[in-house]
Structure formats: C-alpha cells, structure tokens
Design an enzyme around this catalytic site. Structure first.
Site, PDB file in Angstrom:
ATOM      1  N   HIS A   1      -4.760   6.943   6.558  1.00  0.00           N
ATOM      2  CA  HIS A   1      -4.655   5.489   6.694  1.00  0.00           C
ATOM      3  C   HIS A   1      -5.808   4.913   7.536  1.00  0.00           C
ATOM      4  CE1 HIS A   1      -2.607   2.088   5.307  1.00  0.00           C
ATOM      5  NE2 HIS A   1      -1.372   2.298   5.755  1.00  0.00           N
TER       6      HIS A   1
ATOM      7  N   ASP B   1       0.815  -1.221   0.000  1.00  0.00           N
ATOM      8  CA  ASP B   1       0.000   0.000   0.000  1.00  0.00           C
ATOM      9  C   ASP B   1       0.852   1.277   0.000  1.00  0.00           C
ATOM     10  OD1 ASP B   1       0.652  -0.950   2.601  1.00  0.00           O
ATOM     11  OD2 ASP B   1      -0.904   0.277   3.525  1.00  0.00           O
ATOM     12  N   HIS B   2       2.180   1.110   0.142  1.00  0.00           N
ATOM     13  CA  HIS B   2       3.074   2.279   0.149  1.00  0.00           C
ATOM     14  C   HIS B   2       4.028   2.319  -1.045  1.00  0.00           C
ATOM     15  CE1 HIS B   2       1.994   3.375   4.338  1.00  0.00           C
ATOM     16  NE2 HIS B   2       1.637   2.100   4.329  1.00  0.00           N
TER      17      HIS B   2
HETATM   18 ZN    ZN Z   1       0.216   0.931   5.401  1.00  0.00          ZN
HETATM   19 ZN    ZN Z   2       2.782  -1.245   6.628  1.00  0.00          ZN
END
Ligand code: ZN
Ligand code: ZN
Length: 342
Positions: free
Chosen positions: A313, A59-60
């Site tokens: 987040h 996700d990053h």
């Molecule tokens: Zn994350």
């Molecule tokens: Zn993470």
C-alpha cells in the site's frame, strides 16, 4: 520445514492491496481484498473459497465482479468475511445486476457472509443465485475460544476490526498443528506401523489424558482385542509442529488501540502483510488519512515477533523511492524484512 502456505501479494507493493493464499494440502484458496484481481487467472479465481474484505473502500473491493463473473454457472459456496454492514454492501452490489433467468442455470452459487464486528455474536447472511440473491439471515456466530471465526479445511481464520475512520478488518490465517510420527522411536520400541497410529495422532490432537487407552495393532482386522497402552506411554512417538501463520493488516490509524489489535493478530506470523503507505517524515499526513507510516508498520511487526514482513500500500507519491521506504520499515523492524533473501 517446507512451507505449506503460499501467500502472495497480487499487485506489487504500490498496487491495490490483495493477497492470494494457496495451501499445499488443499485446492481451496483464500483471498484478502479484491480491489484489483487482474493478476489472477480464471483458474485461480475459481479456487477461492474464502474471501476476507478489510473494508469497502474502492481500492479493496472494486474488483469483486471479476470474481463473481466466472462463478455464475458453478455449484459453489463462497465464504465472505467483512466488517459491520458488509452483508448489505454485498447485497447492493449483487442487486446491481438483473437475475431474471437464473432459474435456467442448474448450478447454484451461494455466498455466506459473516460480519466481524466489535463483539460477538457476529451476524451472518446468505445470498443464493437461485433466489436472485435475496437476503436470508443465518444464525449469528461466536468465534472459538482462540478467536477462530471460520475454518477452511486445516486453516482457521481470525478477524478483528481496526479503526480507519470506518472499521477495517485485520485477518490472521493459521494452519492446524502438524502431527508427525517419530518412525525410529516406533521401530526401537518394536511397535508396528498401521492404522492404530491414526488413532494415536487423533488422541494427541484432541488433548486426551495420559491414561487414555490406545489399542496397538498392525492390521485393521486385529483392532478388536488388540493390546492396549496408555496414551502417556506413547506420546513421545508423536512430534507436534506448529502450523504456518499468515496475517494481513491494512488501512488503519496508528493508535495504541489499533496497535494492540494488530499485534495480537500478527503474533508469531510466518509472513505479515502490513500496509505502510507513508514515510516516517509524513507522519502528520498518515495520521490525517488514518494510515500507518513505515515506522509504525515496522514496530508492529517487531512487537508481534513475525518472521517475514511484506509491506504494501505504498503511496504513489513516493514513486522511485521504494528502497528508502523499505529501509525505514526494516530499521523499525530491527531485522531483514525477508530472512530468506538476506
Ligand atoms: Zn486502502
Ligand atoms: Zn481504506
């Protein structure tokens, strides 16, 4: 003061984390994380000169290719900062493509990677298109005394690892001090405007002593033989305003050690982007996943004395409960998250 740094969260509070920072005084932009870059136009992507990647969870990091694609064929050096082992990850990522005809592309694309580990010196490596992105090791780097690891024009970047079961880098971006001239004081003292004022500002910026001689002249051709005044007598003409600061903290457990690192990075930030995936009642889940709760995020922001908080987040499990989530962070922060909106 007009804000000169313009940071924005790319995918809203619940999307994959990514923050794009533009500076009024420079064309280059800074990007933190790249899990989803679909919100950025090609024009914006081409302006990225510094990419900080907190850690390599998908996700990053998943959308790095969206940045890579338009850079092929451009003469460009992109600085990357990531956690321990990050250069090897970038290398693997680049090795997923075939580069056999790159010698036909005149422009070279260069990635320079710094791995911000637990203690300096930090390893560095370079990957260039023209070698098919073979790894070249660079001399390791030690941050400046104030922790600045990299500079991009008037911006300085600090990075420090937080514990997320794996190191996850927190980032702080600080603009240099602005030095402005007090024009009325200049006029009151009968001193001329002219190129000598740049010398005066530089002497103040470099912290030179009061007895440092500063020549005072109106035109460049008068510089030689111009009358001299000691810096101490001229200091009141220069007003120093601290530059803006942005901090980006994501993916770390709520431990005392992490809080100390996070607060240090975020101290005095104008804008703190901080993760807060879980509501306070779900602290046990947050601990198990090595993430923060709303309360922890708000308390870190308060301890760091930041001006504005941009939480992100948010876990998809709280769909439709964003107001409740924001209220918990604000209660822990003790003030409105965004003083301008209040
Ligand atoms: Zn994350
Ligand atoms: Zn993470």
């Amino acid at each position: 003061m007009t804000p000169t740094l313009h940071p924005r969260l790319l995918n809203g509070r619940a999307g994959d984390p990514a923050v794009f920072v533009e500076a009024m005084h420079a064309p280059g932009a800074v990007l933190f994380d790249c899990g989803d870059l679909s919100a950025l136009s090609t024009g914006h992507l081409l302006r990225v000169e510094l990419l900080g990647v907190s850690h390599a969870h998908m996700d990053h990091w998943a959308d790095f290719d969206r940045l890579l694609r338009p850079l092929i064929g451009r003469e460009k050096t992109l600085q990357l900062v990531g956690p321990e082992g990050f250069a090897a990850r970038l290398h693997h990522r680049l090795a997923g493509y075939t580069w056999n005809l790159v010698d036909r592309i005149p422009a070279d694309l260069v990635f320079e990677v710094t791995e911000a580990g637990a203690a300096p010196p930090f390893p560095r490596a370079r990957f260039r298109l023209h070698t098919g992105f073979a790894r070249e090791d660079l001399p390791p780097v030690t941050p400046e005394a104030d922790g600045t690891l990299l500079r991009l024009g008037r911006l300085g970047l600090r990075a420090a690892p937080l514990d997320h079961g794996t190191p996850s880098l927190g980032f702080a971006l600080a603009e240099d001090v602005h030095l402005n001239l007090w024009r009325t004081r200049l006029a009151e003292r009968g001193l001329p405007t002219g190129p000598w004022l740049a010398t005066l500002k530089r002497a103040v910026a470099e912290g030179l002593p009061d007895d440092h001689p500063v020549p005072v002249f109106a035109r460049a051709l008068e510089a030689a033989g111009a009358p001299v005044q000691p810096l101490g007598a001229l200091r009141e003409l220069v007003v120093a305003t601290p530059g803006q600061r942005v901090a980006y903290l994501t993916d770390f457990a709520d431990t005392p050690a992490n809080r100390a690192v996070a607060v240090e990075l975020a101290r005095g930030a104008d804008t703190l982007f901080v993760e807060a995936p879980f509501l306070a009642a779900d602290a046990a889940i947050a601990a198990e996943r090595m993430h923060l709760t709303t309360t922890a995020a708000g308390e870190i922001a308060r301890a760091a004395g930041v001006r504005r908080v941009e939480p992100f987040h948010l876990s998809p499990r709280y769909l439709g409960r964003e107001a409740e989530w924001l209220a918990e962070i604000e209660a822990a922060f003790g003030r409105p998250l965004n003083p301008q909106a209040a």
